[in-house]
Design an enzyme around this catalytic site. Structure first.
Site, PDB file in Angstrom:
ATOM      1  NE  ARG A  67      -2.391  -1.451   3.844  1.00 52.01           N
ATOM      2  CZ  ARG A  67      -2.011  -0.382   4.496  1.00 52.01           C
ATOM      3  NH1 ARG A  67      -2.352   0.780   4.472  1.00 52.01           N
ATOM      4  NH2 ARG A  67      -1.255  -0.330   5.616  1.00 52.01           N
ATOM      5  CE1 TYR A 195       0.516  -6.116  -1.308  1.00 50.41           C
ATOM      6  CE2 TYR A 195      -0.739  -4.258  -1.069  1.00 50.41           C
ATOM      7  CZ  TYR A 195      -0.090  -5.185  -0.699  1.00 50.41           C
ATOM      8  OH  TYR A 195      -0.316  -5.763   0.548  1.00 50.41           O
ATOM      9  N   GLY A 197      -3.909  -3.647  -1.738  1.00 48.97           N
ATOM     10  CA  GLY A 197      -4.701  -2.008  -0.490  1.00 48.97           C
ATOM     11  C   GLY A 197      -5.160  -1.274  -1.367  1.00 48.97           C
ATOM     12  CE  LYS A 204      -6.059  -2.903   5.240  1.00 49.71           C
ATOM     13  NZ  LYS A 204      -6.473  -3.312   6.155  1.00 49.71           N
ATOM     14  CG  HIS A 224      -7.003  -1.928  10.485  1.00 46.38           C
ATOM     15  ND1 HIS A 224      -6.378  -1.696  10.316  1.00 46.38           N
ATOM     16  CD2 HIS A 224      -7.440  -3.379   9.611  1.00 46.38           C
ATOM     17  CE1 HIS A 224      -4.960  -2.197  10.075  1.00 46.38           C
ATOM     18  NE2 HIS A 224      -6.611  -3.553   9.108  1.00 46.38           N
ATOM     19  CB  SER A 246       1.410  -3.046   9.501  1.00 43.93           C
ATOM     20  OG  SER A 246      -1.089  -2.972   8.791  1.00 43.93           O
ATOM     21  CB  ALA A 247       3.843  -6.223  11.872  1.00 44.47           C
ATOM     22  CB  CYS A 248       0.713  -6.337  16.284  1.00 46.14           C
ATOM     23  SG  CYS A 248       1.686  -4.964  16.079  1.00 46.14           S
ATOM     24  N   GLY A 249       0.307  -9.515  14.404  1.00 42.74           N
ATOM     25  CA  GLY A 249      -0.027 -11.129  14.701  1.00 42.74           C
ATOM     26  C   GLY A 249      -1.498 -10.657  14.524  1.00 42.74           C
ATOM     27  CE  LYS A 250      -6.480  -6.359  12.611  1.00 43.05           C
ATOM     28  NZ  LYS A 250      -7.162  -5.239  11.227  1.00 43.05           N
ATOM     29  CG  ASP A 273      -7.221  -6.384   7.944  1.00 43.00           C
ATOM     30  OD1 ASP A 273      -6.109  -6.539   8.346  1.00 43.00           O
ATOM     31  OD2 ASP A 273      -7.685  -5.724   6.568  1.00 43.00           O
ATOM     32  CB  SER A 363       4.907 -12.217  -0.370  1.00 43.66           C
ATOM     33  OG  SER A 363       5.356 -12.821   0.830  1.00 43.66           O
ATOM     34  NE  ARG A 364      -0.081  -8.184   2.578  1.00 40.57           N
ATOM     35  CZ  ARG A 364      -0.659  -7.422   2.862  1.00 40.57           C
ATOM     36  NH1 ARG A 364      -1.351  -8.279   3.691  1.00 40.57           N
ATOM     37  NH2 ARG A 364      -0.125  -6.320   3.723  1.00 40.57           N
ATOM     38  NE  ARG A 395       5.694  -5.497  16.385  1.00 42.75           N
ATOM     39  CZ  ARG A 395       5.653  -7.188  16.324  1.00 42.75           C
ATOM     40  NH1 ARG A 395       6.992  -7.576  17.324  1.00 42.75           N
ATOM     41  NH2 ARG A 395       6.287  -7.796  15.635  1.00 42.75           N
TER      42      ARG A 395
HETATM   43  C1  OXD Z   1      -3.068  -4.277   6.571  1.00 43.99           C
HETATM   44  C2  OXD Z   1      -3.862  -5.269   5.780  1.00 43.99           C
HETATM   45  O1  OXD Z   1      -2.170  -3.286   5.747  1.00 43.99           O
HETATM   46  O2  OXD Z   1      -4.047  -5.658   6.001  1.00 43.99           O
HETATM   47  O3  OXD Z   1      -3.420  -3.538   7.933  1.00 43.99           O
HETATM   48  O4  OXD Z   1      -2.823  -5.322   4.635  1.00 43.99           O
HETATM   49 MN    MN Z   2      -5.065  -4.482   7.527  1.00 40.55          MN
END
Ligand code: OXD
Ligand code: MN
Length: 586
Positions: A67, A195, A197, A204, A224, A246-250, A273, A363-364, A395
């Site tokens: 994004r 891409y 998002g 989003k 979110h 982002s990057a906290c393990g949702k 999400d 990567s997704r 975090r």
């Molecule tokens: C984010 C996603 O960036 O869900 O939050 O891709």
């Molecule tokens: Mn998200």
């Protein structure tokens, strides 16, 4: 007489001049044709038919892998309505800038018309969008991420009640990339990126930015947040929604394999999400997951961190920018410890261990939600699920305890509005920058964030049975720089404490920042966390919090007069509570 949708499609076709227009039905046969088209275009390959049936790997343009917040705009007539945290352009300026980019942008290409429903097809809480795009990859992803095609057209009928989203790859140049939202018209224009998002406009762009504006107007919430159900030994399921940057393990939390499964505690997934919530007839906030699939980050995903998603993505999945093994299977860093020999990296080049990561960091996988073994039997319940708790987190290496509870809704809104996450400088181990990310909505709130805080406060006044609000921090570190809490499936122990708080019988003590469990309040059987570690995990350091309080003061100043008075009050009260703690105490 043409319908409002047909009129819009005509007007876009006159501007973008595609060679062909294809209305997507959502059928299997159409999906196969779209896959063939993607393969013909040369950026997509089918994966191993035996081990990954009906799966594909797509490689995006190397300049188009995430994004792009810098070129994401909220285009309200009045700049103040976009607020200090969004990029803003006047609607007329945005249209004048983007129209020439769309002019002829689909020449020689097919324009796909994708009608889609965000939310379960039969839910009154669901909403309709239509995306026009010249990307077959977008069609294939939208088919997984939403209820797409005839089902949406049938629900729409001749109505104009849909969110139009125009998307074109343009020339993919980062200089001519824009993601523009016109909340007053409920319209999205996105150009120059293929891409996720930026291009899957249901996610989003609609389900958060435009939907947050609609929710503010109409008295509901678009957040979110993941949605999970915690099943207790009695069989009763309690639903919780959780917001993390982002990057906290949702995704991992939403699909957690409970460490207390033998005791009868299990976690069911509703969404990973986004959560749309409105007040139900029973007085609870009822949540639906507007999405139908998971668009998750691949690196770090493995049998330990998320066995449920690993099981899910063995069929009907699109991988984007992962590496490719000689067995024609996807691979990414953290999948296992043994990078297979002779892989191709995410750009399709031969990879060796000296050439950096094989998979792109962002990567997704795009996987149908229904394939996840942990999917809740109620994930498509038209009435949504009643939410008993909001969980917020980030975090924080030193500051926030493992879990604490707000003393009131208003206090919870303060905690949510001041949420933050830290980056760590890996080389030195030093704690890096603290980034405030209110409600994890900083990049996704479609209007002035101060008004959004006001909307949360207003919702709290209107919900007869509001969720309890908790803050968690799975990432606290000890003096040795190591994580104090094991995380992953063990996090269910914290959810269990929340459940007991909801039911009114968990032990807790009040601290200046909120309600914290007593060290023996969490079920720790089978876990080698000592009492001393537990005390450290739950400790509240008044000196560190006094610093945090000052930092929040500076952050709040950015919202000026528009910041709700209730949040100023909460801020002042936290300061007073911290000053009352005897110095030197912990
Ligand atoms: C984010 C996603 O960036 O869900 O939050 O891709
Ligand atoms: Mn998200």
């Amino acid at each position: 007489m043409s319908t409002p949708l047909e009129q819009w499609v005509d007007s876009v076709a006159r501007l973008t001049r595609p060679a062909k227009i294809m209305w997507c039905s959502g059928s299997e046969e159409e999906a196969a044709r779209i896959q063939e088209q993607m393969i013909r275009e040369g950026h997509t390959v089918p994966l191993n038919d035996k081990t990954y049936p009906n799966c594909h790997l797509h490689r995006s343009d190397p300049s188009d892998v995430a994004r792009t917040e810098k070129v994401t705009f909220i285009c309200t007539r009045d700049r103040e309505n976009a607020g200090p945290t969004n990029n803003w352009m006047a609607p007329a300026d945005a249209k004048n800038t983007l129209t020439p980019l769309f002019d002829g942008s689909m020449k020689g290409r097919t324009m796909y018309v994708i009608p889609y429903i965000m939310g379960p097809s039969a839910s009154p809480q669901s909403r309709i969008g239509v995306e026009l795009t010249d990307s077959a990859y977008v069609v294939a992803n939208m088919r997984i991420m939403s209820r797409m095609g005839n089902v949406a057209l049938a629900r729409l009928g001749n109505s104009d009640d849909f969110v139009p989203g125009l998307h074109s790859l343009g020339d993919l140049s980062p200089d001519r990339r824009f993601i523009a939202h016109f909340p007053e018209e409920k319209l999205i224009w996105s150009i120059g990126s293929g891409y996720g998002g930026n291009a899957l406009l249901g996610k989003k762009c609609f389900a958060l930015r435009i939907a947050s504006w609609m929710a503010h107007e109409q008295g509901w919430m678009a957040e979110h947040m993941l949605i999970l159900g915690l099943e207790a030994p009695s069989g009763k399921v309690t639903y919780m929604a959780a917001a993390f940057p982002s990057a906290c393990g949702k995704t991992n939390l939403a699909m957690m394999v409970s460490a207390l499964e033998n005791e009868g505690y299990r976690v069911w997934t509703i969404g990973d999400d986004i959560s749309w919530m409105q007040i139900g007839p029973d007085g609870y906030l009822h949540a639906i997951n507007p999405e139908a699939g998971f668009f998750g980050v691949a690196p770090g995903t493995n049998e330990k961190t998320n066995p449920n998603v690993m099981a899910a993505l063995r069929k009907n999945t699109i991988f984007t920018n992962t590496a490719l093994t000689t067995r024609n299977e996807p691979w990414w860093e953290g999948m296992d410890h043994n990078p297979p020999a002779d892989m191709l990296d995410w750009q399709g080049r031969p990879w060796s261990s000296s050439s950096g990561p094989a998979a792109q960091a962002n990567s997704r996988y795009t996987v149908p939600a229904v394939q996840t073994p942990s999917i809740s039997p109620r994930w498509e319940d038209p009435g949504g699920v009643p939410i008993s708790a909001f969980i917020l987190g980030g975090r924080r290496a030193r500051l926030a305890p493992l879990v604490y509870e707000a003393t009131s809704w208003q206090h919870g809104v303060y905690i949510a509005a001041t949420m933050a996450s830290e980056t760590t400088a890996a080389t030195t181990g030093a704690v890096g920058v603290t980034r405030r990310d209110p409600m994890a909505m900083l990049p996704f709130c479609g209007y002035n964030m101060a008004d959004y805080f006001g909307h949360w406060l207003e919702m709290g006044r209107n919900i007869p049975h509001p969720p309890k609000i908790f803050h968690v921090n799975w990432f606290r570190k000890g003096d040795d720089g190591k994580f104090l809490w094991p995380g992953y499936g063990e996090n269910v122990r914290v959810l269990k404490w929340m459940l007991e708080r909801i039911e009114g019988h968990a032990a807790a003590t009040e601290t200046p920042i909120g309600i914290v469990p007593t060290p023996d309040a969490l079920t720790l059987d089978g876990l080698s966390v000592t009492r001393k570690t537990m005390e450290e995990l739950l400790s509240v350091d008044p000196a560190a919090w006094t610093k945090e309080h000052a930092d929040v003061g500076t952050f709040f100043q950015g919202f000026g007069e528009r910041l709700p008075a209730e949040l100023r009050d909460e801020h002042r009260r936290l300061g007073e509570r911290l000053r009352r703690v005897p110095t030197g105490s912990k």
